[in-house]
Design a protein around this motif. Structure first.
Motif, PDB file in Angstrom:
ATOM      1  N   GLY A  48       0.687  -1.209  -0.048  1.00 16.90           N
ATOM      2  CA  GLY A  48       0.043  -0.239  -0.121  1.00 16.90           C
ATOM      3  C   GLY A  48       0.826   1.473  -0.005  1.00 16.90           C
ATOM      4  O   GLY A  48       0.556   2.161  -0.745  1.00 16.90           O
ATOM      5  N   ALA A  50       3.969   1.654  -1.101  1.00 18.17           N
ATOM      6  CA  ALA A  50       4.496   1.695  -2.532  1.00 18.17           C
ATOM      7  C   ALA A  50       3.596   2.239  -3.417  1.00 18.17           C
ATOM      8  O   ALA A  50       3.636   3.058  -4.468  1.00 18.17           O
ATOM      9  CB  ALA A  50       4.742  -0.052  -2.977  1.00 18.17           C
ATOM     10  N   TYR A  51       2.387   1.789  -3.367  1.00 16.57           N
ATOM     11  CA  TYR A  51       1.225   2.380  -4.299  1.00 16.57           C
ATOM     12  C   TYR A  51       0.925   3.731  -3.976  1.00 16.57           C
ATOM     13  O   TYR A  51       0.899   4.627  -5.086  1.00 16.57           O
ATOM     14  CB  TYR A  51      -0.090   1.586  -3.910  1.00 16.57           C
ATOM     15  CG  TYR A  51      -1.363   2.152  -4.616  1.00 16.57           C
ATOM     16  CD1 TYR A  51      -1.645   2.258  -6.016  1.00 16.57           C
ATOM     17  CD2 TYR A  51      -2.247   2.929  -3.725  1.00 16.57           C
ATOM     18  CE1 TYR A  51      -2.799   2.849  -6.471  1.00 16.57           C
ATOM     19  CE2 TYR A  51      -3.195   3.615  -4.451  1.00 16.57           C
ATOM     20  CZ  TYR A  51      -3.650   3.460  -5.501  1.00 16.57           C
ATOM     21  OH  TYR A  51      -4.672   4.397  -6.009  1.00 16.57           O
ATOM     22  N   LEU A  52       0.916   4.291  -2.868  1.00 19.27           N
ATOM     23  CA  LEU A  52       0.762   5.753  -2.155  1.00 19.27           C
ATOM     24  C   LEU A  52       2.040   6.628  -2.970  1.00 19.27           C
ATOM     25  O   LEU A  52       1.790   7.475  -3.354  1.00 19.27           O
ATOM     26  CB  LEU A  52       0.526   5.590  -0.941  1.00 19.27           C
ATOM     27  CG  LEU A  52      -0.871   5.056  -0.367  1.00 19.27           C
ATOM     28  CD1 LEU A  52      -0.706   5.311   1.091  1.00 19.27           C
ATOM     29  CD2 LEU A  52      -1.856   5.903  -0.706  1.00 19.27           C
TER      30      LEU A  52
ATOM     31  N   VAL B  79       1.345   4.639   7.051  1.00 21.52           N
ATOM     32  CA  VAL B  79       1.300   4.392   5.663  1.00 21.52           C
ATOM     33  C   VAL B  79       1.451   5.462   4.861  1.00 21.52           C
ATOM     34  O   VAL B  79       2.022   5.574   3.833  1.00 21.52           O
ATOM     35  CB  VAL B  79       0.141   3.190   5.461  1.00 21.52           C
ATOM     36  CG1 VAL B  79      -1.019   4.030   5.122  1.00 21.52           C
ATOM     37  CG2 VAL B  79       0.401   2.381   4.212  1.00 21.52           C
ATOM     38  N   GLY B  83       4.716   6.315   2.573  1.00 24.31           N
ATOM     39  CA  GLY B  83       4.574   6.344   1.335  1.00 24.31           C
ATOM     40  C   GLY B  83       4.908   7.736   0.751  1.00 24.31           C
ATOM     41  O   GLY B  83       5.742   7.839  -0.235  1.00 24.31           O
ATOM     42  N   VAL B  86       8.691   7.571   1.020  1.00 18.17           N
ATOM     43  CA  VAL B  86       9.427   6.857  -0.340  1.00 18.17           C
ATOM     44  C   VAL B  86       9.383   7.808  -1.763  1.00 18.17           C
ATOM     45  O   VAL B  86      10.333   7.556  -2.551  1.00 18.17           O
ATOM     46  CB  VAL B  86       8.537   5.612  -0.482  1.00 18.17           C
ATOM     47  CG1 VAL B  86       8.944   4.785  -1.889  1.00 18.17           C
ATOM     48  CG2 VAL B  86       9.078   4.781   0.738  1.00 18.17           C
ATOM     49  N   LEU B 224      12.083  -0.060  -1.830  1.00 20.28           N
ATOM     50  CA  LEU B 224      11.285   0.675  -2.843  1.00 20.28           C
ATOM     51  C   LEU B 224      11.853   1.832  -3.259  1.00 20.28           C
ATOM     52  O   LEU B 224      11.695   2.351  -4.530  1.00 20.28           O
ATOM     53  CB  LEU B 224       9.775   1.039  -1.951  1.00 20.28           C
ATOM     54  CG  LEU B 224       9.023   0.056  -2.001  1.00 20.28           C
ATOM     55  CD1 LEU B 224       7.668   0.480  -1.024  1.00 20.28           C
ATOM     56  CD2 LEU B 224       8.328  -0.636  -3.156  1.00 20.28           C
ATOM     57  N   TYR B 228      12.341   2.640  -7.308  1.00 23.22           N
ATOM     58  CA  TYR B 228      11.646   3.516  -7.976  1.00 23.22           C
ATOM     59  C   TYR B 228      12.349   4.641  -8.606  1.00 23.22           C
ATOM     60  O   TYR B 228      12.397   5.079  -9.592  1.00 23.22           O
ATOM     61  CB  TYR B 228      10.701   4.403  -6.989  1.00 23.22           C
ATOM     62  CG  TYR B 228       9.151   3.537  -6.823  1.00 23.22           C
ATOM     63  CD1 TYR B 228       8.929   2.583  -7.536  1.00 23.22           C
ATOM     64  CD2 TYR B 228       8.615   3.981  -5.453  1.00 23.22           C
ATOM     65  CE1 TYR B 228       7.722   1.957  -7.318  1.00 23.22           C
ATOM     66  CE2 TYR B 228       7.434   3.187  -5.400  1.00 23.22           C
ATOM     67  CZ  TYR B 228       7.075   2.391  -6.136  1.00 23.22           C
ATOM     68  OH  TYR B 228       5.928   1.657  -5.872  1.00 23.22           O
TER      69      TYR B 228
END
Lengths: 55, 238
Positions: A48, A50-52, B79, B83, B86, B224, B228
């Motif tokens: 999640g 990573a998606y955000l 989260v 996010g 990252v 990540l 990316y």
């Protein structure tokens, strides 16, 4: 008020990511694969994040 | 307790630095006295919210329900921060730049109106402080270390205020993204641990699970960022 709600719940995508991860973990916990719930939830939440980050 | 204090201190440092940028921009327009007054009023509101939030949570007698509520909010917070960190670490999103924020705010016409400027300082402090409030209340009540968490947030406030008072310019050198990354991983670890514990899961490593979860999120987040960043490089190369 908007800032307060956003601080508590995040935006729509964050909310969906967190809640769906918890639902998946709950379903795992009540399935024959109970022992894997402790792996499933962190994996779902990292996916999640990573998606955000990406979108 | 030490992990609670560190997580709260780091969260508060990032948020107070962002709030200080706003207070400084407003102070240069309407004066320090009124700008600090606005920040003080927001801090009072935050203190009241902390008292109310802590009171409401301590009324919950069922530990599992308390764990679930706190866990869900920490998961949402963690989260989001992980996010963002990252995305910024990989270059998908611009790093938060206090100097640019300050310049944009100084250029804003809203600052020309003293009343609007006061409200900008008040709202800025309140909104940045809400994330500190969430961490202080959630971590503090759940671990029975509310005083330690509030003290950590207050220490961070005094530190940022002292630094700001000395430098009188935005605190742009604070590594905000690295702090957000660490805090995001830490709060997500607490959130994950408490949500599953509340749902009836027995973590095989007990309290050591928190360290394992933190390691997992940090290593996963770093992987990540690397993934990316390399994808972005490849896109630019082709």
């Amino acid at each position: 008020m908007h800032g307060f709600i956003k601080t508590l719940f995040g935006d729509r995508r964050t909310f969906i990511v967190a809640v769906s991860s918890i639902i998946i973990a709950y379903a795992t916990l009540h399935s024959p694969a109970t022992a894997f719930a402790g792996v499933i939830l962190p994996l779902c939440l990292l996916a999640g994040a990573a998606y955000l980050a990406r979108y | 307790m030490i992990s609670i204090v560190i997580a709260t201190f780091l969260t508060a440092t990032v948020e107070w630095v962002e709030a200080y940028t706003i207070i400084l921009a407003v102070a240069l327009t309407i004066g320090w006295r009124r700008s600090v007054q606005a920040a003080g009023a927001a801090l009072l509101a935050l203190a009241a919210l902390t008292a109310i939030g802590s009171f409401l949570l301590t009324r919950i007698a069922d530990l599992a329900i308390l764990q679930l509520i706190v866990g869900v909010f920490l998961t949402l917070f963690g989260v989001r921060w992980l996010g963002k960190a990252v995305a910024r670490g990989a270059g998908l999103k611009k790093l938060h730049d206090e100097d640019a924020e300050f310049a944009a705010l100084r250029a804003s016409e809203k600052l020309n109106d003293a009343r609007a400027a006061w409200l900008i300082a008040f709202n800025g402090m309140l909104l940045e402080g809400l994330e500190v409030w969430l961490i202080v209340v959630a971590l503090g009540v759940q671990t029975h270390h509310s005083l330690a968490a509030a003290s950590a947030a207050l220490t961070a406030l005094l530190m940022v205020a002292a630094l700001g008072g000395m430098l009188r310019r935005p605190l742009a050198k604070v590594p905000e993204n690295a702090i957000k990354f660490i805090v995001g991983a830490a709060t997500l670890s607490f959130g994950t641990y408490w949500v599953l514990a509340a749902l009836g899961y027995r973590w095989p490593l007990g309290d050591f699970t928190l360290a394992a979860l933190f390691g997992f999120y940090v290593l996963g987040g770093l992987a990540l960022i690397r993934l990316y960043a390399s994808e972005k490089l490849n896109r630019h190369a082709t």
